[in-house]
Design a protein around this motif. Structure first.
Motif, PDB file in Angstrom:
ATOM      1  N   GLY A  82      52.845  31.507  37.780  1.00 51.89           N
ATOM      2  CA  GLY A  82      53.934  31.314  38.730  1.00 51.89           C
ATOM      3  C   GLY A  82      54.913  30.247  38.315  1.00 51.89           C
ATOM      4  N   LYS A 138      47.420  25.401  45.297  1.00 52.99           N
ATOM      5  CA  LYS A 138      48.189  26.645  45.432  1.00 52.99           C
ATOM      6  C   LYS A 138      48.213  27.401  44.107  1.00 52.99           C
ATOM      7  CE  LYS A 138      52.054  29.098  47.093  1.00 52.99           C
ATOM      8  NZ  LYS A 138      51.419  30.398  46.975  1.00 52.99           N
ATOM      9  N   GLN A 141      44.775  28.931  43.523  1.00 55.87           N
ATOM     10  CA  GLN A 141      44.552  30.086  44.413  1.00 55.87           C
ATOM     11  C   GLN A 141      45.351  31.294  43.939  1.00 55.87           C
ATOM     12  OE1 GLN A 141      42.380  30.917  46.781  1.00 55.87           O
ATOM     13  NE2 GLN A 141      41.470  28.982  46.153  1.00 55.87           N
ATOM     14  N   ASP A 142      46.595  31.082  43.549  1.00 51.49           N
ATOM     15  CA  ASP A 142      47.402  32.191  43.035  1.00 51.49           C
ATOM     16  C   ASP A 142      46.751  32.792  41.793  1.00 51.49           C
ATOM     17  OD1 ASP A 142      49.162  31.742  45.101  1.00 51.49           O
ATOM     18  OD2 ASP A 142      50.675  30.737  43.848  1.00 51.49           O
ATOM     19  N   TYR A 143      46.252  31.936  40.917  1.00 48.38           N
ATOM     20  CA  TYR A 143      45.561  32.414  39.723  1.00 48.38           C
ATOM     21  C   TYR A 143      44.310  33.215  40.092  1.00 48.38           C
ATOM     22  CZ  TYR A 143      42.162  32.381  36.005  1.00 48.38           C
ATOM     23  OH  TYR A 143      41.205  32.775  35.123  1.00 48.38           O
ATOM     24  N   ASN A 145      43.609  34.739  42.768  1.00 54.33           N
ATOM     25  CA  ASN A 145      43.955  35.981  43.484  1.00 54.33           C
ATOM     26  C   ASN A 145      44.756  36.951  42.624  1.00 54.33           C
ATOM     27  OD1 ASN A 145      42.650  35.221  45.883  1.00 54.33           O
ATOM     28  ND2 ASN A 145      44.432  34.042  46.546  1.00 54.33           N
ATOM     29  N   GLY A 146      44.977  36.614  41.365  1.00 55.04           N
ATOM     30  CA  GLY A 146      45.693  37.503  40.451  1.00 55.04           C
ATOM     31  C   GLY A 146      47.177  37.628  40.746  1.00 55.04           C
ATOM     32  N   LEU A 147      47.746  36.657  41.449  1.00 55.28           N
ATOM     33  CA  LEU A 147      49.149  36.710  41.814  1.00 55.28           C
ATOM     34  C   LEU A 147      50.046  36.122  40.739  1.00 55.28           C
ATOM     35  CD1 LEU A 147      48.818  35.448  45.492  1.00 55.28           C
ATOM     36  CD2 LEU A 147      48.982  37.819  44.700  1.00 55.28           C
ATOM     37  N   THR A 148      51.295  36.551  40.750  1.00 54.15           N
ATOM     38  CA  THR A 148      52.365  35.891  40.002  1.00 54.15           C
ATOM     39  C   THR A 148      53.361  35.457  41.065  1.00 54.15           C
ATOM     40  OG1 THR A 148      52.010  37.300  38.074  1.00 54.15           O
ATOM     41  CG2 THR A 148      54.110  36.106  38.203  1.00 54.15           C
ATOM     42  N   THR A 149      53.559  34.145  41.194  1.00 52.94           N
ATOM     43  CA  THR A 149      54.262  33.582  42.337  1.00 52.94           C
ATOM     44  C   THR A 149      55.567  32.914  41.942  1.00 52.94           C
ATOM     45  OG1 THR A 149      52.162  33.210  43.445  1.00 52.94           O
ATOM     46  CG2 THR A 149      54.025  31.913  44.225  1.00 52.94           C
TER      47      THR A 149
END
Length: 151
Positions: A82, A138, A141-143, A145-149
Motif C-alpha cells: 500500500g 494498519k 493488517q492490510d498485508y 488480509n492480502g489487500l493493496t491499500t
C-alpha cells in the motif's frame, strides 16, 4: 534582489511544505516468519523502513533501509502492500510511505544502533500486533488480509 529572495522563499516552501517519501518493508524470511525492529526512541515494535534518499528509487531505498536496520538482504520485492499518506501517520512529520512485502535472507543483527534496539522474527501466530509504531498495525493488517491499500 527582491526577486531573488522571492525565489529562495518559494524553493524553501517547496522543500519544507511537502511530505517526505519513505518506505516500509514487510520482510519475510524463508521460513515464513516476519521480521520486526524495536525502535529505540519509543520502545515500540515496528516494521523496518525509512526515508527515500535523493536519487534513490523505492526498491533501492527498501533494500538499503532493510540492511541498515536488520542486517538482512532484500532478495525480491513480492508485492506492493500500500501507499499510506495520512498527515498524522508519523508523529514527527508528514510522510508518505510505500509499503512492500519482500523476501529476505541473511542473519538478523541490529546495524543502526541509534534507531534500533532489537531485531526479531515472529510467526504469524505470535505477531506483536496492537501497538506497533506509526501506522504499522494498519500496514500489517492490510498485508495479512492480502489487500493493496491507498490510504
Amino acid at each position: 534582489m527582491r526577486r531573488s529572495w522571492r525565489f529562495v522563499q518559494t524553493v524553501l516552501g517547496i522543500i519544507f511544505r511537502h511530505p517526505i517519501i519513505g518506505t516500509t518493508i514487510i520482510p519475510i524470511l524463508p521460513d515464513g516468519r516476519i521480521v520486526f525492529i524495536r525502535r529505540r526512541d519509543t520502545g515500540q515494535w515496528g516494521l523496518p523502513g525509512g526515508i527515500v534518499d535523493w536519487g534513490e528509487d523505492i526498491a533501492t531505498a527498501a533494500g538499503r533501509e532493510l540492511t541498515e536496520e536488520t542486517g538482512l538482504e532484500l532478495v525480491k520485492i513480492r508485492r506492493l502492500v500500500g501507499v499510506y499518506s495520512a498527515p498524522d501517520r508519523d508523529p514527527r512529520l508528514h510522510s508518505i510511505c510505500v509499503a512492500v512485502e519482500a523476501e529476505v535472507q541473511g542473519s538478523m543483527q541490529v546495524q543502526d544502533t541509534l534507531e534500533v534496539s532489537e531485531v526479531q522474527a515472529f510467526s504469524k501466530e505470535t505477531l506483536p500486533q496492537g501497538k506497533l509504531s506509526h501506522d504499522h498495525d494498519k500496514q500489517l493488517q492490510d498485508y495479512l488480509n492480502g489487500l493493496t491499500t491507498l490510504a
